[in-house]
Motif scaffolding. Structure first.
Motif, mmCIF file in Angstrom:
data_model
loop_
_atom_site.group_PDB
_atom_site.id
_atom_site.type_symbol
_atom_site.label_atom_id
_atom_site.label_comp_id
_atom_site.label_asym_id
_atom_site.label_seq_id
_atom_site.Cartn_x
_atom_site.Cartn_y
_atom_site.Cartn_z
ATOM 1 N N MET A 1 4.903 -9.448 -9.428
ATOM 2 C CA MET A 1 4.367 -10.998 -9.940
ATOM 3 C C MET A 1 2.788 -10.892 -9.288
ATOM 4 O O MET A 1 2.603 -10.295 -8.443
ATOM 5 N N PRO A 2 2.254 -11.326 -10.282
ATOM 6 C CA PRO A 2 1.035 -11.475 -10.431
ATOM 7 C C PRO A 2 -0.308 -11.994 -9.465
ATOM 8 O O PRO A 2 0.863 -12.830 -8.356
ATOM 9 N N THR A 3 -1.050 -11.716 -8.660
ATOM 10 C CA THR A 3 -1.132 -12.026 -7.327
ATOM 11 C C THR A 3 -1.774 -14.119 -8.083
ATOM 12 O O THR A 3 -2.675 -14.471 -8.924
ATOM 13 N N GLY A 35 6.637 -2.853 -3.665
ATOM 14 C CA GLY A 35 5.908 -1.984 -4.514
ATOM 15 C C GLY A 35 4.692 -2.308 -5.283
ATOM 16 O O GLY A 35 4.147 -1.397 -5.850
ATOM 17 N N GLU A 36 4.822 -3.779 -5.557
ATOM 18 C CA GLU A 36 2.984 -4.420 -6.396
ATOM 19 C C GLU A 36 2.140 -3.993 -5.006
ATOM 20 O O GLU A 36 2.189 -3.329 -3.951
ATOM 21 N N ARG A 37 0.918 -3.766 -5.874
ATOM 22 C CA ARG A 37 -0.810 -3.369 -5.195
ATOM 23 C C ARG A 37 -0.953 -4.435 -5.011
ATOM 24 O O ARG A 37 -1.164 -5.806 -5.888
ATOM 25 N N LEU A 38 -2.371 -4.061 -4.092
ATOM 26 C CA LEU A 38 -2.073 -5.211 -2.967
ATOM 27 C C LEU A 38 -4.194 -5.102 -3.228
ATOM 28 O O LEU A 38 -4.176 -4.034 -2.524
ATOM 29 N N ILE A 68 2.085 -0.579 2.952
ATOM 30 C CA ILE A 68 1.879 1.028 3.146
ATOM 31 C C ILE A 68 0.536 0.740 2.280
ATOM 32 O O ILE A 68 -0.024 0.712 1.585
ATOM 33 N N ALA A 69 -0.247 1.761 3.176
ATOM 34 C CA ALA A 69 -1.788 1.883 2.859
ATOM 35 C C ALA A 69 -1.632 3.555 2.757
ATOM 36 O O ALA A 69 -1.579 4.324 3.462
ATOM 37 N N GLN A 70 -2.765 3.514 1.325
ATOM 38 C CA GLN A 70 -2.769 5.137 1.028
ATOM 39 C C GLN A 70 -4.115 5.493 0.797
ATOM 40 O O GLN A 70 -4.821 5.170 0.102
ATOM 41 N N PRO A 71 -4.290 5.915 1.577
ATOM 42 C CA PRO A 71 -5.910 6.323 2.004
ATOM 43 C C PRO A 71 -6.823 6.692 -0.008
ATOM 44 O O PRO A 71 -5.764 7.831 0.189
ATOM 45 N N GLY A 72 -7.662 6.053 -0.117
ATOM 46 C CA GLY A 72 -7.900 6.265 -1.154
ATOM 47 C C GLY A 72 -7.427 6.171 -2.779
ATOM 48 O O GLY A 72 -7.275 6.608 -3.809
ATOM 49 N N ARG A 73 -5.707 5.658 -2.721
ATOM 50 C CA ARG A 73 -5.394 5.257 -3.286
ATOM 51 C C ARG A 73 -5.351 3.752 -3.565
ATOM 52 O O ARG A 73 -5.843 2.851 -4.427
ATOM 53 N N ALA A 78 5.724 -2.758 0.821
ATOM 54 C CA ALA A 78 6.538 -1.825 1.489
ATOM 55 C C ALA A 78 8.019 -2.151 0.704
ATOM 56 O O ALA A 78 7.581 -3.774 0.683
ATOM 57 N N PRO A 79 8.692 -1.663 0.102
ATOM 58 C CA PRO A 79 9.949 -1.664 -0.333
ATOM 59 C C PRO A 79 11.040 -1.997 0.604
ATOM 60 O O PRO A 79 10.628 -1.255 2.082
#
Length: 222
Positions: A1-3, A35-38, A68-73, A78-79
């Motif tokens: 779902m979009p922001t 799984g959505e990107r913030l 879940i923070a993925q440094p540099g990505r 979180a699932p």
């Protein structure tokens, strides 16, 4: 779902806790899906605050297991994870058991009346399959015991564990499967009124462990 679109929810002077609460609630209620990107700029536009309180909120949410923070990505929601959810349920049950045991000897008639009123609201929400109202009423019911227990570590631990549990719990509150909690609340009130701290504590623990969280979590993550 979009922001969600900008709504002027927050003023720049808003406390960091409110920024955290807003993002947390959006994850818990499914506005931000697993799984959505913030993205910081989108969160800034939505909440109307600078990047600093948002980054602080995201750090707290990472510690709570919600992102879940993925440094540099990327930073992603979180699932859902059945094992982590059950772990959170066990901690929540233990903390509420302790709160009840400590609080019952200190409860006033006003406290008992507040618990009774909250359970009435909870029952009405369950009947309507209104998960949001049910969650709010359930929080209000248990908050009486947490607020009266006198142990500051209890709400601190609950603040850490409860969001992870709430993601799955609210699915139970949207169906009649949670009707048993109405009776469980009534039993807790009865035991508390009688001054039975141990009985109320054990009933409170059983109430939290009887939600069938593992089955729901496993079904959701399947």
């Amino acid at each position: 779902m979009p922001t969600p679109p900008p709504q002027g929810i927050h003023k720049r002077s808003l406390l960091r806790n409110d920024v955290y609460d807003s993002i947390r609630d959006a994850i818990v209620n499914g506005t931000f899906a697993p799984g959505e990107r913030l993205r910081d700029p989108e969160l800034e536009a939505w909440l109307g605050v600078s990047r600093t309180p948002i980054r602080e909120a995201l750090l707290r949410l990472e510690r709570a297991g919600l992102i879940i923070a993925q440094p540099g990505r990327a930073t992603i929601v979180a699932p859902l994870d059945a094992a982590s959810t059950v772990n959170a349920q066990q901690v929540v049950a233990a903390m509420h058991e302790l709160a009840a045991r400590l609080a019952v000897p200190l409860l006033s008639e006003q406290d008992l009346a507040a618990m009774t009123a909250a359970n009435v609201r909870f029952a009405a929400a369950i009947k309507k399959n209104d998960a949001d109202a049910a969650s709010a009423a359930d929080d209000q019911f248990h908050a009486v015991l947490v607020g009266a227990c006198g142990n500051d570590m209890v709400p601190t631990m609950l603040d850490q564990a409860m969001p992870l549990l709430r993601r799955v719990e609210r699915q139970r509150f949207s169906s009649h499967d949670a009707q048993h909690s109405v009776s469980a609340h009534a039993d807790i009130i009865k035991l508390a009124t009688a001054g039975d701290a141990d009985g109320a504590a054990l009933a409170t623990r059983a109430n939290w462990l009887a939600l069938g969280i593992q089955a729901v979590a496993e079904e959701t993550t399947a």
